[in-house]
Scaffold this active site. Structure first.
Site, PDB file in Angstrom:
ATOM      1  N   ASP A   1     -13.965  14.636  -3.082  1.00 22.57           N
ATOM      2  CA  ASP A   1     -14.113  15.982  -3.627  1.00 22.57           C
ATOM      3  C   ASP A   1     -15.365  15.984  -4.506  1.00 22.57           C
ATOM      4  OD1 ASP A   1     -13.532  18.657  -4.610  1.00 22.57           O
ATOM      5  OD2 ASP A   1     -11.428  18.265  -4.105  1.00 22.57           O
TER       6      ASP A   1
ATOM      7  N   THR B   1     -10.416   3.294  10.856  1.00 23.29           N
ATOM      8  CA  THR B   1     -10.310   2.413  12.024  1.00 23.29           C
ATOM      9  C   THR B   1      -9.918   3.165  13.292  1.00 23.29           C
ATOM     10  OG1 THR B   1      -8.065   1.817  11.324  1.00 23.29           O
ATOM     11  CG2 THR B   1      -9.845   0.315  10.725  1.00 23.29           C
TER      12      THR B   1
ATOM     13  N   ARG C   1       2.600  -1.188  10.860  1.00 23.89           N
ATOM     14  CA  ARG C   1       3.651  -1.235  11.863  1.00 23.89           C
ATOM     15  C   ARG C   1       4.011  -2.627  12.386  1.00 23.89           C
ATOM     16  NH1 ARG C   1       1.000   3.907  14.794  1.00 23.89           N
ATOM     17  NH2 ARG C   1      -0.735   3.009  13.638  1.00 23.89           N
TER      18      ARG C   1
ATOM     19  N   LYS D   1       0.846  -1.189   0.000  1.00 17.48           N
ATOM     20  CA  LYS D   1       0.000   0.000   0.000  1.00 17.48           C
ATOM     21  C   LYS D   1       0.882   1.238   0.000  1.00 17.48           C
ATOM     22  CE  LYS D   1      -2.015   1.737   3.763  1.00 17.48           C
ATOM     23  NZ  LYS D   1      -1.737   3.200   3.774  1.00 17.48           N
TER      24      LYS D   1
ATOM     25  N   ASP E   1      -3.493   4.300  -1.903  1.00 17.66           N
ATOM     26  CA  ASP E   1      -4.453   4.679  -0.863  1.00 17.66           C
ATOM     27  C   ASP E   1      -4.458   6.201  -0.669  1.00 17.66           C
ATOM     28  OD1 ASP E   1      -6.112   4.680   1.397  1.00 17.66           O
ATOM     29  OD2 ASP E   1      -4.453   4.225   2.756  1.00 17.66           O
TER      30      ASP E   1
ATOM     31  N   ASN F   1     -16.670  15.886 -10.474  1.00 23.87           N
ATOM     32  CA  ASN F   1     -15.855  16.184 -11.648  1.00 23.87           C
ATOM     33  C   ASN F   1     -14.363  16.179 -11.315  1.00 23.87           C
ATOM     34  OD1 ASN F   1     -15.650  16.977 -14.487  1.00 23.87           O
ATOM     35  ND2 ASN F   1     -14.946  18.953 -13.704  1.00 23.87           N
TER      36      ASN F   1
ATOM     37  N   LYS G   1      -7.583   8.007  -0.862  1.00 26.60           N
ATOM     38  CA  LYS G   1      -8.883   8.341  -0.266  1.00 26.60           C
ATOM     39  C   LYS G   1      -9.491   9.613  -0.855  1.00 26.60           C
ATOM     40  CE  LYS G   1      -7.581   6.361   4.251  1.00 26.60           C
ATOM     41  NZ  LYS G   1      -6.108   6.240   4.081  1.00 26.60           N
TER      42      LYS G   1
END
Length: 233
Positions: free
Chosen positions: A65, A120, A212, A33, A60, A68, A62
């Site tokens: 907006d 999370t 981690r 990722k 990733d 368009n 995210k």
């Protein structure tokens, strides 16, 4: 389809490539990722370099907006040849449809597109008090997942604790990508809704995203192999 995705949350190309060098002799190339920290720090070239090394990539970022803007941004990202990318489900069905349209290449192919339901790190108390979402977290995630499915997306990001809710709402083929994974003997860090790789498998996760517990381990390869063994078998 089940797989372990390593969250390469590094700030520079040098750091992530040095980390991935540890896996150079491994038969299995980890799915990785690339998040905002690395993408903004190293730019699109790091995506191309990691892809050239033979890794599958979950980009990733995210996106959230107006439709368009998201559509045009996804059109740019589609040229990076990633395997999975995402938007925020809170951006509405219209925005998710626009993302899907922008992501599709001229030959009709595209990477998997998934939507973030709730992070999370978000507890139900915070969601209701700070975001003014009065429904419970399970109901909210189920509804957001149903919206993503209606928009034509392939799945959602959710905590492993809600993977079964997503499957019930959207069917077993709808993908559940779940961060918040920790070994039973590890610290929770800043995650709230977490579980182990083995438990994530039991409750319906298709992909687990592990950061981690692998990247901060003294032996990242051994930690990754442990995740694979516990989650995939």
């Amino acid at each position: 389809m089940r797989d372990v995705i390593i969250a390469c949350d590094f700030s520079s190309a040098e750091e992530v490539l040095a980390f991935l060098d540890k896996f150079s002799g491994c038969e299995r190339k980890p799915f990785v990722k690339i998040g905002m920290e690395l993408f903004y720090g190293a730019g699109p070239s790091i995506v191309r370099e990691i892809k050239k090394r033979g890794h599958k990539i979950f980009l990733d970022l995210k996106l959230h907006d107006i439709p368009n803007t998201v559509k045009k941004t996804m059109k740019v990202l589609s040229g990076l040849d990633v395997d999975m990318t995402n938007v925020h489900a809170a951006g509405t069905i219209e925005m998710m449809k626009a993302a899907l349209e922008g992501l599709q290449k001229p030959d009709g192919t595209r990477p998997l597109l998934i939507a973030v339901t709730q992070l999370t790190s978000t507890s139900e108390e915070r969601m209701q008090k700070e975001l003014l979402i009065n429904a419970g977290i399970a109901e909210t995630i189920g509804h957001y997942a149903a919206n993503a499915k209606e928009a034509g997306l392939d799945g959602v990001v959710c905590s492993p604790l809600e993977a079964s809710i997503v499957k019930e709402a959207c069917g077993k083929e709808f993908i559940a990508v779940t961060p918040g994974i920790r070994f039973a003997d590890a610290a929770a860090d800043d995650q709230v809704r977490i579980t182990t790789p083995a438990r994530a498998r039991e409750i319906g996760s298709d992909f687990i995203v592990v950061g981690r517990p692998i990247t901060a381990s003294e032996d990242p390869v051994a930690a990754y192999n442990r995740c694979v063994k516990e989650f995939i078998g």
